[in-house]
Design a protein around this motif. Structure first.
Motif, PDB file in Angstrom:
ATOM      1  N   ASP A  75       0.833  -1.205   0.000  1.00  0.00           N
ATOM      2  CA  ASP A  75       0.000   0.000   0.000  1.00  0.00           C
ATOM      3  C   ASP A  75       0.866   1.254   0.000  1.00  0.00           C
ATOM      4  O   ASP A  75       0.542   2.244  -0.653  1.00  0.00           O
ATOM      5  N   ARG A  78       2.315   1.709  -3.511  1.00  0.00           N
ATOM      6  CA  ARG A  78       1.310   2.175  -4.486  1.00  0.00           C
ATOM      7  C   ARG A  78       0.994   3.660  -4.305  1.00  0.00           C
ATOM      8  O   ARG A  78       0.649   4.341  -5.264  1.00  0.00           O
ATOM      9  N   ARG A  79       1.086   4.147  -3.060  1.00  0.00           N
ATOM     10  CA  ARG A  79       0.826   5.565  -2.808  1.00  0.00           C
ATOM     11  C   ARG A  79       1.698   6.452  -3.681  1.00  0.00           C
ATOM     12  O   ARG A  79       1.292   7.533  -4.081  1.00  0.00           O
ATOM     13  N   ILE A  81       2.787   5.761  -6.671  1.00  0.00           N
ATOM     14  CA  ILE A  81       2.631   5.472  -8.099  1.00  0.00           C
ATOM     15  C   ILE A  81       1.203   5.790  -8.519  1.00  0.00           C
ATOM     16  O   ILE A  81       0.267   5.141  -8.072  1.00  0.00           O
ATOM     17  N   GLY A  82       1.037   6.800  -9.358  1.00  0.00           N
ATOM     18  CA  GLY A  82      -0.300   7.094  -9.864  1.00  0.00           C
ATOM     19  C   GLY A  82      -0.598   6.197 -11.044  1.00  0.00           C
ATOM     20  O   GLY A  82       0.300   5.836 -11.794  1.00  0.00           O
ATOM     21  N   LEU A  90     -13.508   6.051 -12.381  1.00  0.00           N
ATOM     22  CA  LEU A  90     -13.872   7.016 -11.330  1.00  0.00           C
ATOM     23  C   LEU A  90     -14.895   6.356 -10.402  1.00  0.00           C
ATOM     24  O   LEU A  90     -15.624   5.464 -10.815  1.00  0.00           O
ATOM     25  N   PHE A  91     -14.920   6.812  -9.147  1.00  0.00           N
ATOM     26  CA  PHE A  91     -15.861   6.247  -8.193  1.00  0.00           C
ATOM     27  C   PHE A  91     -17.235   6.881  -8.427  1.00  0.00           C
ATOM     28  O   PHE A  91     -17.448   8.063  -8.151  1.00  0.00           O
ATOM     29  N   LEU A  94     -19.341   9.010  -5.823  1.00  0.00           N
ATOM     30  CA  LEU A  94     -18.735  10.203  -5.225  1.00  0.00           C
ATOM     31  C   LEU A  94     -18.681  11.338  -6.249  1.00  0.00           C
ATOM     32  O   LEU A  94     -18.566  11.095  -7.450  1.00  0.00           O
ATOM     33  N   ILE A 102     -10.805  11.501  -1.511  1.00  0.00           N
ATOM     34  CA  ILE A 102     -11.030  10.358  -0.603  1.00  0.00           C
ATOM     35  C   ILE A 102      -9.743   9.646  -0.211  1.00  0.00           C
ATOM     36  O   ILE A 102      -9.538   9.326   0.962  1.00  0.00           O
ATOM     37  N   ALA A 103      -8.850   9.424  -1.181  1.00  0.00           N
ATOM     38  CA  ALA A 103      -7.603   8.725  -0.824  1.00  0.00           C
ATOM     39  C   ALA A 103      -6.673   9.642  -0.031  1.00  0.00           C
ATOM     40  O   ALA A 103      -5.951   9.191   0.857  1.00  0.00           O
ATOM     41  N   ARG A 106      -8.270   9.266   3.484  1.00  0.00           N
ATOM     42  CA  ARG A 106      -8.228   7.936   4.099  1.00  0.00           C
ATOM     43  C   ARG A 106      -6.833   7.344   4.128  1.00  0.00           C
ATOM     44  O   ARG A 106      -6.526   6.544   5.000  1.00  0.00           O
ATOM     45  N   VAL A 107      -6.017   7.681   3.145  1.00  0.00           N
ATOM     46  CA  VAL A 107      -4.699   7.047   3.047  1.00  0.00           C
ATOM     47  C   VAL A 107      -3.610   7.962   3.596  1.00  0.00           C
ATOM     48  O   VAL A 107      -2.809   7.561   4.427  1.00  0.00           O
ATOM     49  N   ARG A 151      -7.040  12.911  -9.755  1.00  0.00           N
ATOM     50  CA  ARG A 151      -7.146  12.049  -8.584  1.00  0.00           C
ATOM     51  C   ARG A 151      -5.801  11.395  -8.269  1.00  0.00           C
ATOM     52  O   ARG A 151      -5.389  11.314  -7.110  1.00  0.00           O
ATOM     53  N   ALA A 152      -5.114  10.943  -9.312  1.00  0.00           N
ATOM     54  CA  ALA A 152      -3.807  10.320  -9.101  1.00  0.00           C
ATOM     55  C   ALA A 152      -2.782  11.362  -8.655  1.00  0.00           C
ATOM     56  O   ALA A 152      -1.987  11.121  -7.744  1.00  0.00           O
ATOM     57  N   MET A 155      -2.181  12.583  -4.956  1.00  0.00           N
ATOM     58  CA  MET A 155      -1.423  11.761  -4.003  1.00  0.00           C
ATOM     59  C   MET A 155       0.076  12.046  -4.083  1.00  0.00           C
ATOM     60  O   MET A 155       0.882  11.331  -3.481  1.00  0.00           O
TER      61      MET A 155
END
Ligand SMILES: Nc1ncnc2c1ncn2[C@@H]1O[C@H](COP(=O)(O)OP(=O)(O)O)[C@@H](O)[C@H]1O
Ligand SMILES: [Mg+2]
Lengths: 254, 264
Positions: A75, A78-79, A81-82, A90-91, A94, A102-103, A106-107, A151-152, A155
């Motif tokens: 995990d 992966r954070r 790496i987009g 897409l979610f 949301l 969200i990430a 939450r992340v 979104r990517a 992060m």
């Protein structure tokens, strides 16, 4: 230190050997475009880099961390790496803003205000700050893919993977996504891009990799791979892709 | 006059309507409406059932339904996740449970819980008295059905959703909670509402546990009134009160399904 270092990567699905010994490295700031016929293992290669697929053998390092080490915190890897998918992903439940926050919340455990600020910056970067409160279903394919990129980016990845990001788009929407990607490249983002957009690869790539049947057939600067391909298989592929109307019936028989 | 295909179709349709109407009218005419309404629609009998029919019986029917639904939904979710687990014994257990409880009549399960559990655990009892026993007794069966519904819902969420979430660094449980389950629940709201309707009717089995005047539900309440007044009007009243619960729920299901069809 290379951003990606792949050594002797093999991947089989049951009896089907999809990757048959891939060696590839990507340096910081490089934009590497992977081209090749469908089924040649391009997506599988990309998905091995962030362990969406587990390699059968070989090692992969991302920014020095060995992702193929069984004890790795996947995990955490992966954070950094987009990844952008052909189908956007897409979610759907949301809003655009929530998709981008969200990430982060939450992340990365960012606070709401900070996450929203970073979301706004990145939506601005892909030209969609006015769509923050829309739902994905209300957007065009090109807009959805740009949100997926934002979104990517939110992060703070050190590396971006793109798997045919424009292949699911109507032709008139391809340009807006490529423009965002070109901007990212100009800002120095390290990118590994699977694409069928040869014009994009020729213009933006620092290096082009041609894959066929699970191996890298040849690689080099775009001018060389497109202009003076060394391998017959590369020549044949480029002929089919760049001049589709001139493929003769005789060529289909082999 | 020539019988074109269009004329023929129309002729058949009209004939269908006529036969249909004749059957309805025939059955209605054959019935003795006077005696029927004397027996089933006695307003004095109906009036004597209120307000307890609503304040006690309907209230308890709704309470039993909601309790069993909440229990069944929670347990159904756990079972659904077990069925989709990569761990083989979990999958076995969930599959066996679902097959078993879908195959048994609710009445039997309710009876087993009501009388079997006190025998198995003599020093403990299910908290909440009859309410607790009904929650578990009806909830165990509902869980089996809802587990299958939820599993289908989870599997209907495209695989790319989980992959995108994992790619952003979410752990598997986090991705399930934040991304997959909210979308799965949206998909299964219509079938889950149907499950509430079925549960509402299954609360009519609660009498096997022996209910008191304060824990009585609609069917037993009507049955008692029928015995007492020697008249079946209470059954009609109870039936109407069930419809008060189930008809709006059916409307909700239909509305949701229409909306889902539009969004697709
Ligand atoms: N999860 C999977 N299970 C089985 N076979 C797969 C799976 N993913 C990909 N493949 C197979 O691997 C081969 C390469 O696929 P892919 O990497 O998607 O190729 P490309 O992206 O170059 O079109 C194809 O033959 C494909 O059918
Ligand atoms: Mg692919």
């Amino acid at each position: 230190m290379s951003t990606i270092e792949i050594d002797g990567l093999h991947k089989s699905f049951g009896k089907l050997e999809v990757l048959r010994g891939i060696d590839l490295s990507v340096e910081p700031g490089e934009v590497v475009c992977v081209i090749g016929p469908s089924g040649s293992g391009k997506s599988t290669l990309l998905r091995c880099v962030n362990l969406l697929e587990e390699p059968t053998s070989g090692t992969i390092r991302v920014a020095g961390a060995e992702v193929t080490d069984p004890d790795v915190d996947i995990d955490a890897v992966r954070r950094g790496i987009g990844m952008v998918f052909q189908q956007f992903n897409l979610f759907g439940h949301l809003t655009v803003r929530e998709n981008v926050t969200i990430a982060q919340r939450r992340v990365l455990k960012r606070g709401k205000a900070e996450a929203n600020r970073i979301a706004s910056e990145n939506l601005d970067r892909v030209g969609l700050s006015d769509k923050a409160d829309s739902y994905p279903a209300q957007l065009s394919g090109g807009q959805q893919q740009r949100v997926a990129i934002a979104r990517a980016l939110a992060m703070d990845p050190r590396l971006m993977l793109f798997d045919e990001p424009t292949s699911a788009l109507d032709p008139e929407l391809v340009g807006e996504v490529l423009a965002v990607m070109r901007g990212l490249a100009a800002d120095g983002m390290t990118m590994l891009v699977v694409t069928h957009e040869m014009a994009f690869a020729r213009e933006v790539a620092s290096r082009v990799v041609f894959m066929d049947a699970g191996v890298i057939v040849e690689q080099g600067p775009p001018a060389q791979v497109f202009g003076r391909p060394r391998e017959e298989r590369t020549r044949e592929f480029l002929h089919r892709v760049l001049e589709p109307t001139r493929v003769s019936e005789a060529e289909l028989r082999d | 006059m020539k019988l074109t295909p269009r004329r023929r179709r129309r002729l058949f349709r009209v004939a269908g309507y006529v036969v249909f109407a004749l059957v309805i009218v025939g059955v209605a005419a054959a019935a003795d409406w006077g005696r029927l309404s004397d027996a089933f629609l006695r307003s004095d009998v109906a009036r004597s059932m209120f307000p307890e029919a609503i304040t006690v019986a309907l209230r308890n029917t709704i309470a039993y339904t909601l309790l069993a639904f909440a229990f069944g939904l929670t347990m159904g979710l756990v079972l659904a996740l077990m069925r989709l687990s990569t761990i083989l014994p979990y999958r076995w257990f969930a599959t066996a449970y679902i097959e078993l409880f879908r195959g048994l009549p609710s009445l039997l399960v309710l009876f087993m819980v009501g009388y079997g559990v006190p025998l198995a655990f003599p020093d403990r009892e299910i908290p909440g008295g009859v309410y607790g026993s009904v929650t578990v007794g009806l909830g165990l069966t509902a869980a089996a059905y809802m587990a299958e519904t939820l599993r289908a819902g989870i599997q209907a969420v495209p695989k790319g959703q989980l992959e995108a979430a994992r790619t952003l660094g979410m752990s598997h449980p986090r991705a399930m909670i934040s991304i997959v389950l909210p979308q799965a629940f949206r998909i299964v709201i219509p079938p889950l509402t149907n499950e509430i309707i079925l549960l509402t009717k299954d609360t009519s089995l609660v009498y096997v546990l022996g209910v008191t005047s304060s824990t009585i539900e609609l069917t037993k309440f009507a049955g008692d009134a029928l015995n007492q007044r020697v008249n079946p009007t209470p059954l009609v009243v109870a039936g109407l009160l069930y419809l008060v619960i189930t008809l709006p729920l059916s409307q909700v299901v239909r509305g949701l399904e229409r909306r889902a069809a539009r969004e697709r």
